[in-house]
Design a protein around this motif. Structure first.
Motif, PDB file in Angstrom:
ATOM      1  N   PHE A 151     -16.058   3.556 -11.513  1.00 17.56           N
ATOM      2  CA  PHE A 151     -15.404   4.559 -10.669  1.00 17.56           C
ATOM      3  C   PHE A 151     -14.773   3.814  -9.507  1.00 17.56           C
ATOM      4  CE2 PHE A 151     -18.567   6.747 -13.096  1.00 17.56           C
ATOM      5  CZ  PHE A 151     -17.981   7.963 -13.411  1.00 17.56           C
ATOM      6  N   VAL A 152     -13.468   3.947  -9.352  1.00 16.20           N
ATOM      7  CA  VAL A 152     -12.761   3.134  -8.357  1.00 16.20           C
ATOM      8  C   VAL A 152     -12.139   4.018  -7.273  1.00 16.20           C
ATOM      9  CG1 VAL A 152     -12.305   1.230  -9.945  1.00 16.20           C
ATOM     10  CG2 VAL A 152     -10.655   3.107  -9.786  1.00 16.20           C
ATOM     11  N   ALA A 153     -11.928   3.421  -6.097  1.00 18.84           N
ATOM     12  CA  ALA A 153     -11.279   4.132  -4.981  1.00 18.84           C
ATOM     13  C   ALA A 153     -10.648   3.109  -4.055  1.00 18.84           C
ATOM     14  CB  ALA A 153     -12.301   4.990  -4.238  1.00 18.84           C
ATOM     15  N   TRP A 154      -9.716   3.572  -3.223  1.00 15.12           N
ATOM     16  CA  TRP A 154      -8.950   2.680  -2.346  1.00 15.12           C
ATOM     17  C   TRP A 154      -8.629   3.389  -1.033  1.00 15.12           C
ATOM     18  CZ3 TRP A 154      -7.707   2.853  -7.679  1.00 15.12           C
ATOM     19  CH2 TRP A 154      -7.082   4.034  -8.082  1.00 15.12           C
ATOM     20  N   VAL A 155      -8.570   2.612   0.029  1.00 11.37           N
ATOM     21  CA  VAL A 155      -8.150   3.105   1.351  1.00 11.37           C
ATOM     22  C   VAL A 155      -7.330   2.000   2.016  1.00 11.37           C
ATOM     23  CG1 VAL A 155      -8.869   3.900   3.630  1.00 11.37           C
ATOM     24  CG2 VAL A 155     -10.283   4.447   1.638  1.00 11.37           C
ATOM     25  N   ILE A 156      -6.190   2.382   2.582  1.00 10.15           N
ATOM     26  CA  ILE A 156      -5.385   1.435   3.379  1.00 10.15           C
ATOM     27  C   ILE A 156      -5.166   2.062   4.755  1.00 10.15           C
ATOM     28  CG2 ILE A 156      -3.090   0.340   3.613  1.00 10.15           C
ATOM     29  CD1 ILE A 156      -4.716  -1.021   1.418  1.00 10.15           C
ATOM     30  N   GLY A 157      -5.397   1.295   5.805  1.00 16.55           N
ATOM     31  CA  GLY A 157      -5.210   1.796   7.170  1.00 16.55           C
ATOM     32  C   GLY A 157      -3.802   2.329   7.371  1.00 16.55           C
ATOM     33  N   VAL A 158      -3.704   3.372   8.191  1.00 13.70           N
ATOM     34  CA  VAL A 158      -2.428   4.085   8.355  1.00 13.70           C
ATOM     35  C   VAL A 158      -1.285   3.137   8.746  1.00 13.70           C
ATOM     36  CG1 VAL A 158      -1.252   5.831   9.769  1.00 13.70           C
ATOM     37  CG2 VAL A 158      -3.555   6.273   8.891  1.00 13.70           C
ATOM     38  N   SER A 159      -1.562   2.167   9.616  1.00 15.36           N
ATOM     39  CA  SER A 159      -0.493   1.271  10.088  1.00 15.36           C
ATOM     40  C   SER A 159       0.112   0.412   8.982  1.00 15.36           C
ATOM     41  CB  SER A 159      -1.035   0.323  11.158  1.00 15.36           C
ATOM     42  OG  SER A 159      -1.585   1.036  12.208  1.00 15.36           O
ATOM     43  N   TRP A 160      -0.600   0.271   7.861  1.00 12.31           N
ATOM     44  CA  TRP A 160      -0.132  -0.626   6.794  1.00 12.31           C
ATOM     45  C   TRP A 160       0.249   0.120   5.525  1.00 12.31           C
ATOM     46  CZ3 TRP A 160      -4.441  -1.364   9.849  1.00 12.31           C
ATOM     47  CH2 TRP A 160      -4.257  -2.318  10.859  1.00 12.31           C
ATOM     48  N   ARG A 162       2.361   2.538   2.833  1.00  8.09           N
ATOM     49  CA  ARG A 162       3.739   2.573   2.317  1.00  8.09           C
ATOM     50  C   ARG A 162       4.376   1.189   2.233  1.00  8.09           C
ATOM     51  NH1 ARG A 162       6.319   7.776   2.282  1.00  8.09           N
ATOM     52  NH2 ARG A 162       4.891   9.391   2.975  1.00  8.09           N
ATOM     53  N   ASN A 163       3.547   0.179   2.050  1.00  5.44           N
ATOM     54  CA  ASN A 163       4.047  -1.173   1.801  1.00  5.44           C
ATOM     55  C   ASN A 163       3.669  -1.662   0.410  1.00  5.44           C
ATOM     56  OD1 ASN A 163       5.272  -2.151   4.379  1.00  5.44           O
ATOM     57  ND2 ASN A 163       3.265  -1.540   5.166  1.00  5.44           N
ATOM     58  N   GLY A 164       3.125  -0.780  -0.389  1.00  6.36           N
ATOM     59  CA  GLY A 164       2.709  -1.172  -1.733  1.00  6.36           C
ATOM     60  C   GLY A 164       1.376  -1.894  -1.786  1.00  6.36           C
ATOM     61  N   TYR A 165       0.659  -1.936  -0.655  1.00 11.73           N
ATOM     62  CA  TYR A 165      -0.610  -2.688  -0.643  1.00 11.73           C
ATOM     63  C   TYR A 165      -1.671  -2.035  -1.527  1.00 11.73           C
ATOM     64  CZ  TYR A 165       1.134  -5.530   3.261  1.00 11.73           C
ATOM     65  OH  TYR A 165       1.856  -6.389   4.061  1.00 11.73           O
ATOM     66  N   ALA A 166      -1.809  -0.693  -1.454  1.00 11.45           N
ATOM     67  CA  ALA A 166      -2.833  -0.040  -2.281  1.00 11.45           C
ATOM     68  C   ALA A 166      -2.526  -0.237  -3.760  1.00 11.45           C
ATOM     69  CB  ALA A 166      -2.921   1.444  -1.948  1.00 11.45           C
ATOM     70  N   SER A 167      -1.258  -0.117  -4.123  1.00  9.66           N
ATOM     71  CA  SER A 167      -0.891  -0.306  -5.537  1.00  9.66           C
ATOM     72  C   SER A 167      -1.231  -1.713  -5.993  1.00  9.66           C
ATOM     73  CB  SER A 167       0.608  -0.057  -5.732  1.00  9.66           C
ATOM     74  OG  SER A 167       0.954   1.245  -5.325  1.00  9.66           O
ATOM     75  N   GLU A 168      -0.914  -2.701  -5.160  1.00 12.80           N
ATOM     76  CA  GLU A 168      -1.170  -4.100  -5.529  1.00 12.80           C
ATOM     77  C   GLU A 168      -2.681  -4.371  -5.625  1.00 12.80           C
ATOM     78  OE1 GLU A 168       1.229  -6.915  -3.309  1.00 12.80           O
ATOM     79  OE2 GLU A 168      -0.272  -8.492  -3.619  1.00 12.80           O
ATOM     80  N   ALA A 169      -3.444  -3.851  -4.665  1.00 10.53           N
ATOM     81  CA  ALA A 169      -4.890  -4.077  -4.669  1.00 10.53           C
ATOM     82  C   ALA A 169      -5.544  -3.372  -5.856  1.00 10.53           C
ATOM     83  CB  ALA A 169      -5.495  -3.579  -3.359  1.00 10.53           C
ATOM     84  N   ALA A 170      -5.107  -2.137  -6.133  1.00  8.02           N
ATOM     85  CA  ALA A 170      -5.697  -1.379  -7.245  1.00  8.02           C
ATOM     86  C   ALA A 170      -5.393  -2.051  -8.577  1.00  8.02           C
ATOM     87  CB  ALA A 170      -5.167   0.055  -7.228  1.00  8.02           C
ATOM     88  N   ARG A 171      -4.178  -2.570  -8.713  1.00  5.21           N
ATOM     89  CA  ARG A 171      -3.821  -3.275  -9.960  1.00  5.21           C
ATOM     90  C   ARG A 171      -4.711  -4.493 -10.149  1.00  5.21           C
ATOM     91  NH1 ARG A 171       1.812  -2.245  -9.263  1.00  5.21           N
ATOM     92  NH2 ARG A 171       1.975  -4.145  -8.032  1.00  5.21           N
TER      93      ARG A 171
END
Ligand SMILES: CC(C)(COP(=O)(O)OP(=O)(O)OC[C@H]1O[C@@H](n2cnc3c(N)ncnc32)[C@H](O)[C@@H]1OP(=O)(O)O)[C@@H](O)C(=O)NCCC(=O)NCCS
Length: 228
Positions: A151-160, A162-171
Protein backbone atom coordinates in the motif's frame (compact mmCIF):
# COMPACT_ATOMS: atom_id res chain seq x y z
CA UNK A 1 28.76 -5.05 0.54
CA UNK A 2 25.52 -3.36 -0.41
CA UNK A 3 25.96 0.40 -0.62
CA UNK A 4 22.43 1.15 0.54
CA UNK A 5 21.71 2.88 -2.75
CA UNK A 6 19.53 1.40 -5.47
CA UNK A 7 20.48 3.29 -8.59
CA UNK A 8 18.98 0.89 -11.11
CA UNK A 9 15.96 3.14 -11.55
CA UNK A 10 18.18 5.77 -13.16
CA UNK A 11 21.37 4.25 -14.49
CA UNK A 12 21.78 6.93 -17.14
CA UNK A 13 22.24 9.62 -14.50
CA UNK A 14 25.03 7.99 -12.53
CA UNK A 15 27.59 10.43 -13.89
CA UNK A 16 25.81 13.32 -12.18
CA UNK A 17 27.52 12.45 -8.90
CA UNK A 18 30.81 13.84 -10.12
CA UNK A 19 29.50 17.11 -11.55
CA UNK A 20 29.55 19.72 -8.80
CA UNK A 21 27.19 20.15 -5.88
CA UNK A 22 29.88 18.63 -3.68
CA UNK A 23 28.32 19.75 -0.41
CA UNK A 24 24.90 18.37 -1.28
CA UNK A 25 26.36 15.08 -2.43
CA UNK A 26 28.37 14.89 0.79
CA UNK A 27 25.12 15.26 2.77
CA UNK A 28 23.48 12.61 0.63
CA UNK A 29 26.41 10.25 1.13
CA UNK A 30 26.18 10.76 4.90
CA UNK A 31 22.47 9.94 4.79
CA UNK A 32 23.16 6.83 2.77
CA UNK A 33 26.07 5.71 4.97
CA UNK A 34 24.14 6.19 8.21
CA UNK A 35 21.12 4.30 7.03
CA UNK A 36 23.18 1.51 5.51
CA UNK A 37 24.51 0.68 8.96
CA UNK A 38 21.22 -0.72 10.26
CA UNK A 39 19.95 -3.22 7.74
CA UNK A 40 16.47 -4.69 7.98
CA UNK A 41 16.13 -7.58 5.61
CA UNK A 42 13.45 -9.99 4.67
CA UNK A 43 13.16 -12.58 1.98
CA UNK A 44 10.38 -12.54 -0.56
CA UNK A 45 9.71 -15.62 -2.62
CA UNK A 46 7.74 -15.49 -5.82
CA UNK A 47 4.97 -18.00 -6.39
CA UNK A 48 7.26 -20.39 -8.22
CA UNK A 49 9.66 -20.39 -5.27
CA UNK A 50 12.49 -20.01 -7.76
CA UNK A 51 13.12 -16.32 -7.48
CA UNK A 52 14.08 -15.17 -4.01
CA UNK A 53 14.94 -11.51 -3.63
CA UNK A 54 15.76 -9.38 -0.62
CA UNK A 55 14.10 -6.24 0.73
CA UNK A 56 16.38 -3.76 2.38
CA UNK A 57 14.59 -1.08 4.33
CA UNK A 58 17.76 0.99 4.41
CA UNK A 59 17.95 1.25 0.64
CA UNK A 60 18.01 4.73 -0.88
CA UNK A 61 16.35 5.00 -4.28
CA UNK A 62 17.73 7.37 -6.90
CA UNK A 63 15.85 8.87 -9.85
CA UNK A 64 16.68 11.64 -12.27
CA UNK A 65 16.29 14.57 -9.85
CA UNK A 66 15.56 12.86 -6.53
CA UNK A 67 16.99 10.64 -3.86
CA UNK A 68 14.57 8.79 -1.62
CA UNK A 69 16.42 8.25 1.65
CA UNK A 70 15.05 6.03 4.43
CA UNK A 71 13.21 8.12 7.02
CA UNK A 72 15.02 8.71 10.34
CA UNK A 73 13.69 10.36 13.53
CA UNK A 74 16.10 13.28 13.04
CA UNK A 75 14.43 14.09 9.70
CA UNK A 76 11.56 15.56 11.75
CA UNK A 77 13.54 18.78 12.16
CA UNK A 78 13.52 19.47 8.41
CA UNK A 79 10.14 17.89 7.69
CA UNK A 80 8.11 19.80 10.27
CA UNK A 81 8.21 22.86 8.00
CA UNK A 82 7.75 20.87 4.77
CA UNK A 83 4.53 19.37 6.19
CA UNK A 84 3.30 22.48 8.02
CA UNK A 85 0.51 23.41 5.60
CA UNK A 86 -3.11 22.49 6.44
CA UNK A 87 -3.95 22.12 2.73
CA UNK A 88 -1.86 18.93 2.61
CA UNK A 89 -4.71 17.34 4.56
CA UNK A 90 -7.51 18.33 2.23
CA UNK A 91 -7.79 14.72 1.03
CA UNK A 92 -5.84 12.79 3.67
CA UNK A 93 -6.46 12.33 7.39
CA UNK A 94 -4.73 14.27 10.11
CA UNK A 95 -3.31 17.75 10.50
CA UNK A 96 0.20 19.25 10.58
CA UNK A 97 2.14 17.96 13.59
CA UNK A 98 4.35 19.90 15.97
CA UNK A 99 8.05 19.10 15.96
CA UNK A 100 7.72 16.88 19.05
CA UNK A 101 4.73 15.04 17.59
CA UNK A 102 6.47 14.52 14.26
CA UNK A 103 9.69 13.27 15.86
CA UNK A 104 7.68 10.80 17.99
CA UNK A 105 5.85 9.66 14.85
CA UNK A 106 9.09 9.24 12.93
CA UNK A 107 10.56 7.21 15.79
CA UNK A 108 7.61 4.83 15.51
CA UNK A 109 7.91 4.64 11.73
CA UNK A 110 11.68 4.09 11.81
CA UNK A 111 11.27 1.35 14.43
CA UNK A 112 8.97 -0.47 12.02
CA UNK A 113 5.84 -2.54 12.44
CA UNK A 114 5.61 -4.93 15.38
CA UNK A 115 3.56 -7.32 13.24
CA UNK A 116 5.63 -10.05 11.62
CA UNK A 117 3.48 -10.05 8.49
CA UNK A 118 3.72 -6.30 7.86
CA UNK A 119 6.66 -4.09 6.89
CA UNK A 120 6.70 -0.31 7.02
CA UNK A 121 8.99 1.41 4.55
CA UNK A 122 9.20 5.20 4.65
CA UNK A 123 11.44 7.50 2.67
CA UNK A 124 12.18 11.22 2.71
CA UNK A 125 12.06 12.60 -0.83
CA UNK A 126 15.11 14.83 -1.35
CA UNK A 127 16.28 16.86 -4.31
CA UNK A 128 19.61 15.51 -5.50
CA UNK A 129 20.97 18.93 -6.45
CA UNK A 130 20.94 20.32 -2.90
CA UNK A 131 19.67 17.49 -0.63
CA UNK A 132 16.61 19.61 0.18
CA UNK A 133 13.78 17.56 1.75
CA UNK A 134 10.57 17.96 -0.29
CA UNK A 135 8.19 15.29 0.99
CA UNK A 136 7.75 11.61 1.77
CA UNK A 137 6.73 8.36 0.14
CA UNK A 138 5.75 5.21 1.96
CA UNK A 139 4.94 1.58 1.36
CA UNK A 140 3.27 -0.79 3.81
CA UNK A 141 3.92 -4.33 2.70
CA UNK A 142 1.62 -7.14 3.75
CA UNK A 143 1.01 -10.73 2.76
CA UNK A 144 3.07 -13.85 2.59
CA UNK A 145 5.63 -15.34 0.25
CA UNK A 146 2.94 -16.38 -2.23
CA UNK A 147 1.53 -12.87 -2.66
CA UNK A 148 2.99 -9.62 -1.36
CA UNK A 149 0.90 -6.44 -1.50
CA UNK A 150 2.24 -2.91 -0.97
CA UNK A 151 0.00 0.00 0.00
CA UNK A 152 1.71 3.18 -1.16
CA UNK A 153 1.22 6.91 -0.53
CA UNK A 154 3.01 10.19 -1.26
CA UNK A 155 3.16 13.76 0.05
CA UNK A 156 5.06 16.73 -1.39
CA UNK A 157 5.30 20.04 0.50
CA UNK A 158 3.16 22.79 -0.98
CA UNK A 159 6.16 24.94 -2.00
CA UNK A 160 7.50 22.15 -4.24
CA UNK A 161 4.29 20.87 -5.78
CA UNK A 162 3.54 20.88 -9.52
CA UNK A 163 7.15 20.16 -10.45
CA UNK A 164 6.62 16.49 -11.18
CA UNK A 165 8.37 15.44 -7.97
CA UNK A 166 5.55 13.20 -6.68
CA UNK A 167 5.25 11.49 -10.06
CA UNK A 168 9.00 10.88 -10.22
CA UNK A 169 9.21 9.61 -6.63
CA UNK A 170 6.16 7.35 -7.02
CA UNK A 171 7.55 5.86 -10.23
CA UNK A 172 10.89 5.09 -8.53
CA UNK A 173 9.07 3.52 -5.57
CA UNK A 174 6.77 1.35 -7.71
CA UNK A 175 9.66 0.22 -9.91
CA UNK A 176 11.68 -0.73 -6.84
CA UNK A 177 8.79 -2.66 -5.27
CA UNK A 178 8.16 -4.55 -8.51
CA UNK A 179 11.84 -5.31 -8.90
CA UNK A 180 11.77 -6.80 -5.42
CA UNK A 181 8.88 -9.13 -6.13
CA UNK A 182 5.87 -7.18 -4.84
CA UNK A 183 3.16 -8.31 -7.25
CA UNK A 184 0.33 -6.01 -6.23
CA UNK A 185 0.74 -2.30 -5.47
CA UNK A 186 -2.27 -0.35 -4.20
CA UNK A 187 -3.01 3.31 -3.52
CA UNK A 188 -6.20 4.67 -1.98
CA UNK A 189 -6.96 8.00 -3.63
CA UNK A 190 -9.76 10.38 -2.68
CA UNK A 191 -12.04 10.74 -5.74
CA UNK A 192 -11.48 14.54 -5.81
CA UNK A 193 -7.69 14.30 -5.41
CA UNK A 194 -6.85 14.94 -9.06
CA UNK A 195 -3.12 15.45 -8.45
CA UNK A 196 -2.77 12.13 -6.63
CA UNK A 197 -4.73 10.30 -9.33
CA UNK A 198 -2.30 11.65 -11.95
CA UNK A 199 0.65 10.56 -9.80
CA UNK A 200 -0.82 7.07 -9.38
CA UNK A 201 -1.41 6.72 -13.13
CA UNK A 202 2.11 7.88 -13.94
CA UNK A 203 3.48 5.29 -11.51
CA UNK A 204 1.67 2.54 -13.41
CA UNK A 205 -1.41 2.10 -11.23
CA UNK A 206 -4.89 1.85 -12.68
CA UNK A 207 -8.21 3.00 -11.21
CA UNK A 208 -10.56 0.23 -10.12
CA UNK A 209 -14.26 0.20 -9.27
CA UNK A 210 -13.37 -0.64 -5.67
CA UNK A 211 -13.70 1.80 -2.81
CA UNK A 212 -12.12 1.83 0.65
CA UNK A 213 -13.32 4.31 3.28
CA UNK A 214 -14.61 6.67 0.60
CA UNK A 215 -11.41 6.52 -1.46
CA UNK A 216 -10.96 4.93 -4.87
CA UNK A 217 -8.67 1.92 -4.99
CA UNK A 218 -5.89 2.15 -7.59
CA UNK A 219 -3.71 -0.89 -8.24
CA UNK A 220 -1.09 -2.31 -10.50
CA UNK A 221 -2.22 -5.03 -12.83
CA UNK A 222 -1.25 -8.37 -11.30
CA UNK A 223 0.93 -10.34 -13.71
CA UNK A 224 -0.12 -13.94 -14.34
CA UNK A 225 1.39 -16.52 -11.98
CA UNK A 226 4.70 -17.96 -13.16
CA UNK A 227 4.30 -21.40 -14.73
CA UNK A 228 6.49 -24.00 -13.03
C1 LIG B 1 -0.68 14.62 -4.49
C2 LIG B 1 0.66 15.33 -4.39
C3 LIG B 1 1.67 14.39 -3.72
C4 LIG B 1 1.14 15.68 -5.80
O1 LIG B 1 2.44 16.26 -5.68
P1 LIG B 1 3.14 17.02 -6.89
O2 LIG B 1 4.61 16.93 -6.66
O3 LIG B 1 2.53 18.34 -7.06
O4 LIG B 1 2.73 16.10 -8.11
P2 LIG B 1 3.27 16.26 -9.59
O5 LIG B 1 4.02 17.54 -9.73
O6 LIG B 1 3.94 14.99 -9.95
O7 LIG B 1 1.93 16.52 -10.35
C5 LIG B 1 1.09 15.53 -10.84
C6 LIG B 1 0.02 16.21 -11.67
O8 LIG B 1 -0.98 16.75 -10.80
C7 LIG B 1 -1.18 18.11 -11.12
N1 LIG B 1 -1.52 18.80 -9.91
C8 LIG B 1 -0.70 19.10 -8.88
N2 LIG B 1 -1.39 19.73 -7.92
C9 LIG B 1 -2.66 19.83 -8.37
C10 LIG B 1 -3.85 20.38 -7.82
N3 LIG B 1 -3.87 20.94 -6.61
N4 LIG B 1 -4.99 20.28 -8.55
C11 LIG B 1 -5.00 19.70 -9.76
N5 LIG B 1 -3.90 19.15 -10.32
C12 LIG B 1 -2.76 19.23 -9.63
C13 LIG B 1 0.11 18.57 -11.70
O9 LIG B 1 -0.04 19.74 -12.45
C14 LIG B 1 0.55 17.37 -12.51
O10 LIG B 1 -0.10 17.30 -13.74
P3 LIG B 1 0.61 17.91 -15.05
O11 LIG B 1 2.00 17.34 -15.09
O12 LIG B 1 -0.26 17.44 -16.16
O13 LIG B 1 0.63 19.39 -14.89
C15 LIG B 1 0.54 16.64 -3.57
O14 LIG B 1 -0.48 17.42 -4.12
C16 LIG B 1 0.30 16.41 -2.11
O15 LIG B 1 1.21 16.17 -1.33
N6 LIG B 1 -0.98 16.45 -1.69
C17 LIG B 1 -1.30 16.28 -0.28
C18 LIG B 1 -1.11 14.85 0.18
C19 LIG B 1 -1.93 13.87 -0.63
O16 LIG B 1 -3.09 14.13 -0.95
N7 LIG B 1 -1.32 12.73 -0.96
C20 LIG B 1 -1.95 11.70 -1.72
C21 LIG B 1 -2.27 10.52 -0.87
S1 LIG B 1 -2.88 9.18 -1.89
Amino acid sequence: MHSGVDEDADDENEGDHDEGHDAAIHVLRLLVDETAATPLRMSVSCRSGADVTTFQAETSLISERLILSPLRPEDAEEMVDVLADETLHEYIDGHPLTFDELRARYRELAAGSSRPDEIWLNWIVRRRSDARALGTVQATITGDDAMRTAFVAWVIGVSWQRNGYASEAARALVMWLRKHGVREIIAHVHPDNRASAIVAARAGLEPTGDEADGEQVWRTAVPPPTMV
